[in-house]
Design a protein around this motif. Structure first.
Motif, PDB file in Angstrom:
ATOM      1  N   LEU A 195      94.152  16.322 -17.123  1.00  0.00           N
ATOM      2  CA  LEU A 195      93.286  15.615 -18.116  1.00  0.00           C
ATOM      3  C   LEU A 195      93.520  16.621 -19.358  1.00  0.00           C
ATOM      4  CD1 LEU A 195      90.134  14.650 -16.322  1.00  0.00           C
ATOM      5  CD2 LEU A 195      92.571  13.413 -16.148  1.00  0.00           C
ATOM      6  N   VAL A 196      93.741  15.724 -20.378  1.00  0.00           N
ATOM      7  CA  VAL A 196      94.211  16.434 -21.717  1.00  0.00           C
ATOM      8  C   VAL A 196      93.337  15.870 -22.722  1.00  0.00           C
ATOM      9  CG1 VAL A 196      96.251  17.218 -23.314  1.00  0.00           C
ATOM     10  CG2 VAL A 196      96.502  16.704 -20.961  1.00  0.00           C
ATOM     11  N   PHE A 197      92.505  16.570 -23.594  1.00  0.00           N
ATOM     12  CA  PHE A 197      92.021  16.257 -24.938  1.00  0.00           C
ATOM     13  C   PHE A 197      92.772  17.086 -25.985  1.00  0.00           C
ATOM     14  CE2 PHE A 197      88.435  15.382 -22.315  1.00  0.00           C
ATOM     15  CZ  PHE A 197      87.816  14.399 -22.944  1.00  0.00           C
ATOM     16  N   VAL A 198      92.886  16.168 -27.322  1.00  0.00           N
ATOM     17  CA  VAL A 198      93.292  16.738 -28.393  1.00  0.00           C
ATOM     18  C   VAL A 198      92.358  16.564 -29.472  1.00  0.00           C
ATOM     19  CG1 VAL A 198      95.102  16.739 -30.241  1.00  0.00           C
ATOM     20  CG2 VAL A 198      95.673  16.325 -27.865  1.00  0.00           C
ATOM     21  N   ALA A 199      91.466  17.261 -30.126  1.00  0.00           N
ATOM     22  CA  ALA A 199      90.725  17.209 -31.190  1.00  0.00           C
ATOM     23  C   ALA A 199      91.254  17.361 -32.784  1.00  0.00           C
ATOM     24  CB  ALA A 199      89.528  18.475 -31.093  1.00  0.00           C
ATOM     25  N   ASP A 200      90.469  16.709 -33.584  1.00  0.00           N
ATOM     26  CA  ASP A 200      91.111  16.630 -34.957  1.00  0.00           C
ATOM     27  C   ASP A 200      91.095  17.907 -35.463  1.00  0.00           C
ATOM     28  OD1 ASP A 200      88.429  17.035 -35.421  1.00  0.00           O
ATOM     29  OD2 ASP A 200      88.132  15.329 -36.543  1.00  0.00           O
ATOM     30  N   ASP A 201      90.392  19.005 -34.933  1.00  0.00           N
ATOM     31  CA  ASP A 201      90.895  20.352 -35.797  1.00  0.00           C
ATOM     32  C   ASP A 201      91.907  21.166 -34.935  1.00  0.00           C
ATOM     33  OD1 ASP A 201      89.568  20.755 -33.277  1.00  0.00           O
ATOM     34  OD2 ASP A 201      88.053  22.145 -33.766  1.00  0.00           O
ATOM     35  N   ALA A 202      92.772  20.441 -34.590  1.00  0.00           N
ATOM     36  CA  ALA A 202      94.071  20.857 -33.860  1.00  0.00           C
ATOM     37  C   ALA A 202      94.046  21.779 -32.686  1.00  0.00           C
ATOM     38  CB  ALA A 202      94.658  21.783 -34.969  1.00  0.00           C
ATOM     39  N   GLN A 203      93.055  21.597 -31.861  1.00  0.00           N
ATOM     40  CA  GLN A 203      92.902  22.137 -30.704  1.00  0.00           C
ATOM     41  C   GLN A 203      93.111  21.201 -29.283  1.00  0.00           C
ATOM     42  OE1 GLN A 203      91.708  25.400 -30.418  1.00  0.00           O
ATOM     43  NE2 GLN A 203      92.112  25.242 -32.499  1.00  0.00           N
ATOM     44  N   LEU A 204      93.580  21.710 -28.500  1.00  0.00           N
ATOM     45  CA  LEU A 204      94.192  21.048 -27.297  1.00  0.00           C
ATOM     46  C   LEU A 204      93.573  21.599 -26.046  1.00  0.00           C
ATOM     47  CD1 LEU A 204      97.674  19.234 -26.359  1.00  0.00           C
ATOM     48  CD2 LEU A 204      96.862  20.858 -24.935  1.00  0.00           C
ATOM     49  N   LEU A 205      93.286  20.797 -25.261  1.00  0.00           N
ATOM     50  CA  LEU A 205      92.656  21.569 -23.768  1.00  0.00           C
ATOM     51  C   LEU A 205      93.260  20.651 -22.703  1.00  0.00           C
ATOM     52  CD1 LEU A 205      90.820  23.262 -22.207  1.00  0.00           C
ATOM     53  CD2 LEU A 205      89.170  21.602 -22.398  1.00  0.00           C
ATOM     54  N   ARG A 206      93.912  21.165 -21.694  1.00  0.00           N
ATOM     55  CA  ARG A 206      94.200  20.639 -20.507  1.00  0.00           C
ATOM     56  C   ARG A 206      93.466  21.030 -19.268  1.00  0.00           C
ATOM     57  NH1 ARG A 206     100.366  23.092 -19.455  1.00  0.00           N
ATOM     58  NH2 ARG A 206      99.849  22.168 -16.989  1.00  0.00           N
ATOM     59  N   PHE A 207      93.239  20.582 -18.184  1.00  0.00           N
ATOM     60  CA  PHE A 207      92.435  21.181 -17.014  1.00  0.00           C
ATOM     61  C   PHE A 207      92.601  20.139 -16.062  1.00  0.00           C
ATOM     62  CE2 PHE A 207      89.440  18.549 -19.605  1.00  0.00           C
ATOM     63  CZ  PHE A 207      89.033  17.854 -18.737  1.00  0.00           C
ATOM     64  N   ASP A 208      92.403  20.459 -14.572  1.00  0.00           N
ATOM     65  CA  ASP A 208      92.669  19.886 -13.680  1.00  0.00           C
ATOM     66  C   ASP A 208      91.636  18.560 -13.335  1.00  0.00           C
ATOM     67  OD1 ASP A 208      94.746  21.485 -12.861  1.00  0.00           O
ATOM     68  OD2 ASP A 208      93.398  22.734 -11.550  1.00  0.00           O
ATOM     69  N   ALA A 209      92.369  17.542 -13.211  1.00  0.00           N
ATOM     70  CA  ALA A 209      91.351  16.137 -12.867  1.00  0.00           C
ATOM     71  C   ALA A 209      90.398  16.593 -11.490  1.00  0.00           C
ATOM     72  CB  ALA A 209      92.359  15.039 -12.742  1.00  0.00           C
ATOM     73  N   SER A 210      90.862  17.360 -10.824  1.00  0.00           N
ATOM     74  CA  SER A 210      90.002  17.627  -9.743  1.00  0.00           C
ATOM     75  C   SER A 210      88.628  18.244  -9.991  1.00  0.00           C
ATOM     76  CB  SER A 210      90.672  18.549  -8.636  1.00  0.00           C
ATOM     77  OG  SER A 210      91.084  19.777  -9.041  1.00  0.00           O
ATOM     78  N   SER A 211      88.452  18.888 -11.227  1.00  0.00           N
ATOM     79  CA  SER A 211      87.358  19.392 -11.737  1.00  0.00           C
ATOM     80  C   SER A 211      86.171  18.541 -12.190  1.00  0.00           C
ATOM     81  CB  SER A 211      87.554  20.504 -12.708  1.00  0.00           C
ATOM     82  OG  SER A 211      88.192  19.837 -13.960  1.00  0.00           O
ATOM     83  N   VAL A 212      86.547  17.113 -12.222  1.00  0.00           N
ATOM     84  CA  VAL A 212      85.730  16.137 -12.515  1.00  0.00           C
ATOM     85  C   VAL A 212      85.442  15.026 -11.568  1.00  0.00           C
ATOM     86  CG1 VAL A 212      85.557  14.163 -14.450  1.00  0.00           C
ATOM     87  CG2 VAL A 212      86.826  16.115 -15.039  1.00  0.00           C
TER      88      VAL A 212
END
Length: 449
Positions: A301-318
């Motif tokens: 799963l990937v989030f991108v924020a408007d302050d130019a930050q990107l986070l990717r993490f395993d879907a199994s953690s949700v």
């Protein structure tokens, strides 16, 4: 015929160049022969006899200016001779092979279409000529549309069509177009049947169940979203509500959702029930869904924020939750920041890219094209859920935020009206600055497939 013409002209030129090279090797004797001749006819005849030249070669030498007979010109002539011989060999090989001829014609047609082609003004829809029938036969006819396999496309500009699928054809018969067209950036697509049900996840956290039977039908070899219907004209949406994604309603991977406040949730398909519309995430005040897609435990799963930050993490953690649950923390946002994109990347992420567009929030909408970059998804390290991200783009002077972001493979950018937009070449470093865009990008999606 054109290649045969070019071959004949190059052979004629090679013949003359070889004659000039003969003359340059013994230029003093050539001049002496010409000076001792009574007229041009005698000079041409003697040149042919002394140097074993043909009539065109001798005539060409007589008409030549002396400046062409220098040592530098000899080097030029030798280079021209070698190039002509290589080009003649290529033309001979081309004319001797039907396969090469067909390939040459195809490449030149593609180049001509790219340079001079214009988008279709009429859209292709499935259908055929109406056959005349008697009133009795018409009354007895079955007016129902066959429940055949189809693929429903949702463009990044909010248009939907369905393409009929063929079980015998590769990819179901959907052929990726060779040239770009309006509205060709795909936000989401789902395989279903004409009279089956699929779900539309909206920005308000609702799932709307609908059948694609009344959507415009297009052939698989000519899918054009410009022929589609606007999603708000097909579904009952609230004011400001948008369709974020299309999802299947069959048993499969849970549906993952991400919100602007950094909340993530996965809900199992068995939780969706059969109601025409349901709430699949309990949103907080001021929050909205920014992305949704099926996500198995093997996905990221990937989030991108408007302050130019990107986070990717395993879907199994949700862990999957019930449809009325409010989700859990997905990305830790800084004060005032909001997530502008959420995506699901499958187990194979080698061809996935991250597209980011930066600009100024103070500029009027549609006036600042900003800058963009395309980086490989593998450039971004994976981290744990509910942590901060890594920088996805270095902002330039005059830029204060990311205005658009997208994660996936084979990106396509379009304007707000669906017109084609160009993106920079992929390969930029993770935290590099963007390249200036020629025009404002309104939305980004993937290619038709």
């Amino acid at each position: 015929r054109r290649s045969e013409y070019r071959l004949a002209r190059k052979r004629e030129r090679l013949h003359l160049v070889e004659g000039l090279l003969i003359a340059i090797l013994d230029i003093d004797e050539v001049i002496q022969v010409i000076r001792s001749s009574d007229d041009g006819e005698q000079a041409r005849t003697r040149l042919q006899e002394v140097f074993d030249l043909s009539h065109p070669q001798a005539e060409y030498i007589l008409e030549l200016r002396l400046r062409r007979l220098t040592r530098f010109s000899r080097i030029e002539l030798e280079a021209e001779r070698d190039q002509l011989k290589a080009e003649i060999d290529q033309l001979v090989e081309l004319l001797g092979s039907d396969v090469l001829l067909r390939g040459q014609v195809a490449s030149e047609l593609e180049a001509a279409a790219e340079a001079y082609g214009t988008p279709r003004r009429t859209m292709l829809l499935n259908g055929g000529p109406v056959q005349p029938r008697s009133a009795k036969a018409a009354a007895a006819a079955d007016l129902q549309i066959a429940d055949s396999p189809c693929r429903v496309f949702l463009s990044a500009t909010g248009r939907m069509v369905r393409a009929e699928l063929s079980a015998d054809a590769p990819g179901g018969g959907v052929i990726p177009p060779t040239r770009r067209a309006k509205h060709d950036a795909i936000r989401s697509s789902v395989d279903t049947t004409t009279r089956g049900d699929i779900g539309a996840v909206t920005s308000a956290g609702r799932l709307v169940r609908f059948s694609p039977v009344d959507l415009p039908s297009v052939p698989g070899n000519a899918v054009q979203l410009a022929a589609g219907t606007k999603v708000e004209q097909y579904l009952a949406l609230g004011k400001g509500e948008q369709v974020i994604a299309l999802v299947p309603l069959t048993d499969g991977p849970p549906i993952a959702l991400g919100t602007a406040q950094g909340i993530v949730k996965r809900v199992a398909a068995s939780e969706l029930g059969t109601k025409p519309e349901i709430e699949i995430i309990g949103l907080r005040d001021g929050d909205r869904v920014v992305g949704a897609a099926p996500a198995s435990d093997a996905a990221e799963l990937v989030f991108v924020a408007d302050d130019a930050q990107l986070l990717r993490f395993d879907a199994s953690s949700v862990r999957p939750q019930g449809r009325s649950a409010g989700g859990m923390a997905g990305i830790r946002l800084s004060d005032g920041a909001r997530a502008i994109a959420f995506a699901v990347v499958g187990g194979s992420s080698f061809d996935a890219v991250v597209v980011t567009v930066a600009g100024s929030t103070a500029a009027l909408a549609g006036t600042d094209a900003g800058s963009a970059k395309v980086s490989a998804f593998t450039e971004f390290p994976a981290k744990g859920r509910a942590t901060g991200g890594v920088r996805a783009q270095r902002l330039l002077r005059g830029e204060d935020a990311l205005t658009l972001a997208w994660v996936g493979s084979d990106p396509r950018a379009v304007g707000a009206d669906g017109s084609v937009r160009a993106l920079p070449e992929p390969g930029a470093k993770r935290d590099a600055s963007g390249q200036p865009l020629d025009a404002v990008v309104g939305a980004i999606g993937t290619a038709i497939r």
